[in-house]
Design a protein around this motif. Structure first.
Motif, PDB file in Angstrom:
ATOM      1  N   THR A  13     -11.023  -3.134 -17.533  1.00 41.32           N
ATOM      2  CA  THR A  13      -9.984  -3.135 -16.515  1.00 41.32           C
ATOM      3  C   THR A  13     -10.511  -2.527 -15.230  1.00 41.32           C
ATOM      4  O   THR A  13     -10.197  -2.996 -14.144  1.00 41.32           O
ATOM      5  CB  THR A  13      -8.753  -2.347 -17.002  1.00 41.32           C
ATOM      6  N   ALA A  14     -11.325  -1.503 -15.335  1.00 37.50           N
ATOM      7  CA  ALA A  14     -11.843  -0.830 -14.142  1.00 37.50           C
ATOM      8  C   ALA A  14     -12.669  -1.778 -13.293  1.00 37.50           C
ATOM      9  O   ALA A  14     -12.667  -1.680 -12.081  1.00 37.50           O
ATOM     10  CB  ALA A  14     -12.682   0.381 -14.527  1.00 37.50           C
ATOM     11  N   ILE A  15     -13.355  -2.699 -13.923  1.00 41.03           N
ATOM     12  CA  ILE A  15     -14.143  -3.637 -13.147  1.00 41.03           C
ATOM     13  C   ILE A  15     -13.225  -4.385 -12.186  1.00 41.03           C
ATOM     14  O   ILE A  15     -13.556  -4.612 -11.039  1.00 41.03           O
ATOM     15  CB  ILE A  15     -14.934  -4.585 -14.066  1.00 41.03           C
ATOM     16  N   GLY A  16     -12.032  -4.711 -12.635  1.00 40.44           N
ATOM     17  CA  GLY A  16     -11.062  -5.362 -11.767  1.00 40.44           C
ATOM     18  C   GLY A  16     -10.493  -4.443 -10.712  1.00 40.44           C
ATOM     19  O   GLY A  16     -10.012  -4.897  -9.683  1.00 40.44           O
ATOM     20  N   GLN A 138      -2.031  -1.413  -6.581  1.00 38.56           N
ATOM     21  CA  GLN A 138      -2.430  -2.169  -7.774  1.00 38.56           C
ATOM     22  C   GLN A 138      -3.230  -1.278  -8.723  1.00 38.56           C
ATOM     23  O   GLN A 138      -3.074  -1.354  -9.943  1.00 38.56           O
ATOM     24  CB  GLN A 138      -3.248  -3.396  -7.389  1.00 38.56           C
ATOM     25  N   ASN A 139      -4.080  -0.438  -8.161  1.00 41.56           N
ATOM     26  CA  ASN A 139      -4.845   0.499  -8.981  1.00 41.56           C
ATOM     27  C   ASN A 139      -3.921   1.476  -9.690  1.00 41.56           C
ATOM     28  O   ASN A 139      -4.138   1.817 -10.860  1.00 41.56           O
ATOM     29  CB  ASN A 139      -5.868   1.246  -8.132  1.00 41.56           C
ATOM     30  N   LEU A 140      -2.882   1.931  -8.984  1.00 38.74           N
ATOM     31  CA  LEU A 140      -1.899   2.816  -9.627  1.00 38.74           C
ATOM     32  C   LEU A 140      -1.185   2.096 -10.771  1.00 38.74           C
ATOM     33  O   LEU A 140      -0.964   2.688 -11.832  1.00 38.74           O
ATOM     34  CB  LEU A 140      -0.874   3.313  -8.600  1.00 38.74           C
ATOM     35  N   ALA A 141      -0.835   0.837 -10.570  1.00 36.53           N
ATOM     36  CA  ALA A 141      -0.179   0.068 -11.636  1.00 36.53           C
ATOM     37  C   ALA A 141      -1.091  -0.028 -12.856  1.00 36.53           C
ATOM     38  O   ALA A 141      -0.637   0.157 -14.002  1.00 36.53           O
ATOM     39  CB  ALA A 141       0.200  -1.322 -11.130  1.00 36.53           C
ATOM     40  N   ALA A 142      -2.375  -0.296 -12.632  1.00 39.75           N
ATOM     41  CA  ALA A 142      -3.325  -0.375 -13.750  1.00 39.75           C
ATOM     42  C   ALA A 142      -3.473   0.979 -14.429  1.00 39.75           C
ATOM     43  O   ALA A 142      -3.599   1.055 -15.663  1.00 39.75           O
ATOM     44  CB  ALA A 142      -4.681  -0.872 -13.251  1.00 39.75           C
ATOM     45  N   LEU A 143      -3.436   2.046 -13.646  1.00 45.21           N
ATOM     46  CA  LEU A 143      -3.511   3.391 -14.214  1.00 45.21           C
ATOM     47  C   LEU A 143      -2.315   3.650 -15.123  1.00 45.21           C
ATOM     48  O   LEU A 143      -2.464   4.149 -16.239  1.00 45.21           O
ATOM     49  CB  LEU A 143      -3.571   4.441 -13.109  1.00 45.21           C
ATOM     50  N   TYR A 144      -1.118   3.308 -14.645  1.00 45.42           N
ATOM     51  CA  TYR A 144       0.084   3.520 -15.464  1.00 45.42           C
ATOM     52  C   TYR A 144       0.008   2.706 -16.748  1.00 45.42           C
ATOM     53  O   TYR A 144       0.421   3.178 -17.815  1.00 45.42           O
ATOM     54  CB  TYR A 144       1.342   3.166 -14.676  1.00 45.42           C
ATOM     55  N   THR A 145      -0.545   1.510 -16.676  1.00 45.91           N
ATOM     56  CA  THR A 145      -0.729   0.703 -17.882  1.00 45.91           C
ATOM     57  C   THR A 145      -1.690   1.399 -18.837  1.00 45.91           C
ATOM     58  O   THR A 145      -1.425   1.501 -20.037  1.00 45.91           O
ATOM     59  CB  THR A 145      -1.257  -0.705 -17.512  1.00 45.91           C
ATOM     60  N   ALA A 146      -2.803   1.900 -18.308  1.00 48.35           N
ATOM     61  CA  ALA A 146      -3.794   2.595 -19.137  1.00 48.35           C
ATOM     62  C   ALA A 146      -3.205   3.838 -19.796  1.00 48.35           C
ATOM     63  O   ALA A 146      -3.555   4.168 -20.929  1.00 48.35           O
ATOM     64  CB  ALA A 146      -5.018   2.967 -18.297  1.00 48.35           C
ATOM     65  N   LYS A 147      -2.311   4.518 -19.068  1.00 46.09           N
ATOM     66  CA  LYS A 147      -1.662   5.716 -19.607  1.00 46.09           C
ATOM     67  C   LYS A 147      -0.576   5.372 -20.617  1.00 46.09           C
ATOM     68  O   LYS A 147      -0.057   6.257 -21.289  1.00 46.09           O
ATOM     69  CB  LYS A 147      -1.010   6.512 -18.468  1.00 46.09           C
TER      70      LYS A 147
END
Length: 174
Positions: A13-16, A138-147
């Protein structure tokens, strides 16, 4: 692998997340606010070093050396703060970079704080619809998903979609 380079499964996911490393986001229809990175002559060498460190971070990231990349990104953040100040779009970009690596290593609280700080600076200087501001959200959204915080992730994605529509001139409005 280098010491500290065992990222979580979040690595894919981080690559994205590295829109800043993989090229700029699509510009808004009206054209995004341009970021002025010019410096007084006495700070030009430091500005050049900020950009060189950014290139090094991208190289290390591409090589999968995430621990080393984080160290360089943190040095770049400090130099950027001293060169441009903490209320500059370049500083927000550096915050976003460090936050992304913190997320790769599952240090979610620090990543969230850094993404939020970057977002506040970007909103203030560039506006809500600027591609860099939207990319950070968008990065925050991915972070919340990861959490595992699905409600926050969904809310942030809805905000991102609304900002994208608004900045592209699409949609009929509320």
């Amino acid at each position: 692998r280098q010491r500290g380079d065992s990222p979580t499964p979040m690595r894919r996911t981080a690559i994205g997340l590295f829109g800043l490393f993989g090229g700029a986001a699509a510009p808004a229809a009206k054209g995004p606010v341009q970021v002025d990175t010019s410096l007084p002559r006495h700070l030009e060498a430091q500005g050049a070093e900020v950009h060189q460190l950014g290139a090094r971070v991208r190289e290390l990231f591409a090589a999968g050396q995430f621990g080393d990349a984080l160290g360089v990104a943190e040095r770049r953040l400090d130099l950027c703060r001293r060169t441009y100040g903490s209320e500059h779009a370049m500083y927000a970009t550096c915050l976003n970079d460090v936050a992304t690596f913190e997320q790769v290593f599952a240090r979610y609280d620090r990543a969230e704080a850094l993404f939020e700080e970057a977002s506040k600076i970007q909103k203030k200087l560039l506006g809500q619809g600027h591609p860099h501001t939207i990319a950070t959200l968008q990065n925050l959204a991915a972070l919340y998903t990861a959490k595992g915080d699905a409600p926050k992730a969904e809310a942030m994605q809805l905000l991102v979609q609304a900002l994208q529509l608004s900045s592209s001139g699409g949609g009929d409005g509320p």
